[in-house]
Scaffold this motif. Structure first.
Motif, short mmCIF file in Angstrom:
data_model
loop_
_atom_site.label_atom_id
_atom_site.label_comp_id
_atom_site.label_asym_id
_atom_site.label_seq_id
_atom_site.Cartn_x
_atom_site.Cartn_y
_atom_site.Cartn_z
N ASN A 95 -8.29 0.87 1.41
CA ASN A 95 -6.87 1.06 1.63
C ASN A 95 -6.14 -0.16 1.89
N LEU B 181 0.89 -1.11 -0.11
CA LEU B 181 -0.02 0.08 0.19
C LEU B 181 0.77 1.36 0.14
N HIS C 235 -3.28 -3.58 0.81
CA HIS C 235 -2.31 -3.99 -0.09
C HIS C 235 -2.71 -4.80 -1.46
N VAL D 179 -3.90 -1.75 -4.02
CA VAL D 179 -3.08 -0.78 -4.54
C VAL D 179 -3.15 -0.43 -6.18
#
Length: 294
Positions: free
Chosen positions: A158, A121, A160, A163
């Motif tokens: 939000n 992220l 990973h 992203v």
């Protein structure tokens, strides 16, 4: 706790005791700036990537400053390692703001950023700032085992796992190139095939095929260590069998030597599961190769 400009200025002046090998002693006289972003609050499986920036620096002294792949030495690169950003534990929004502010200052100073994650992220705020500088000319090269194209993961945007989808909200999707992807949902693979320059499973050959296409543009690289097969890089949060071998990554950076690379990050190294330190050493060697072609 320091935030924004005050903290970045402090890092510029601080004599970091554990810098990446070959780092200069002065921020102002350097062209490339290394920044640690020790955040792993959005991981979906195994936390611990927050410890990676320090570990990668530590093991960097196990490798040579000279690269036979590109025939250059770190002594030929003016780079400065400012150390790790001070991030508020568990606060994703504030951490992303701090990372973005750090990227902004590096870019405003006319320098190129290399960020050490941390989970993936951290790429989002850095690419956002790089896009602010270069606009629609920017090309994003994404090396990863996972597509990272979910609209959300467990209700959290939000993440990973989201992203690259987040980056596609401001960066035209056709400016994004994905290599080595071998894991994701059916929807992610379909969306990538329809909207991105999508090269699943393979890294080196498809990259070589698009090098000439990329040459006119500023390029940002984001590399998740799990693009490499876990047989060679087991120290990561979400290992995914079926990846490439390390020498393919080194050859990929050699192939990118002629590109206008304006920044990079390396993410998802997890020292907690890297019992022999080989993943961290691999990461350090990849960072060396990156600095030698920027």
């Amino acid at each position: 706790m320091r935030y924004g400009k005050e903290m970045v200025q402090m890092l510029k002046e601080y004599r970091w005791s554990n810098r990446f090998m070959g780092s200069r002693e002065c921020y102002d006289e350097s062209d490339v700036i290394m920044v640690g972003a020790p955040m792993d609050y959005s991981v979906s499986y195994r936390p611990g990537a927050r410890f990676a920036p320090q570990k990668i620096r530590e093991v960097s002294y196990a490798i040579e400053e000279y690269s036979p792949y590109v025939d250059r030495d770190l002594s030929e690169v003016r780079f400065f390692d400012v150390g790790d950003l001070e991030l508020p534990m568990g606060n994703i929004v504030s951490s992303l703001e701090i990372i973005q502010q750090a990227a902004r200052e590096v870019l405003e100073d006319g320098k190129k950023p290399i960020f050490l994650g941390g989970d993936h992220l951290i790429t989002y705020p850095v690419v956002k700032e790089v896009y602010e500088k270069y606009g629609d000319q920017l090309r994003l090269l994404h090396f990863d085992a996972h597509a990272d194209l979910r609209e959300e993961y467990l209700g959290e945007r939000n993440s990973h796992a989201s992203v690259i989808r987040l980056c596609s909200q401001f960066l035209p999707s056709k400016n994004i190139f994905q290599f080595g992807i071998r894991s994701g949902t059916r929807e992610e693979f379909k969306w990538a095939g329809e909207n991105l320059n999508f090269y699943p499973f393979e890294v080196l050959q498809p990259l070589k095929e698009v090098i000439d296409v990329l040459k006119p543009y500023p390029v940002y690289i984001t590399l998740d260590i799990d693009v490499v097969d876990p047989a060679y890089a087991c120290g990561t949060g979400t290992p995914e069998p079926g990846g490439c071998m390390p020498h393919e990554i080194f050859q990929a950076f050699r192939a990118m030597k002629g590109l206008n690379i304006v920044g990079m990050d390396l993410v998802e190294v997890n020292p907690v599961y890297d019992t022999a330190g080989v993943t961290s050493i691999l990461a350090a060697k990849i960072i060396r190769e990156a600095m030698l072609i920027i």
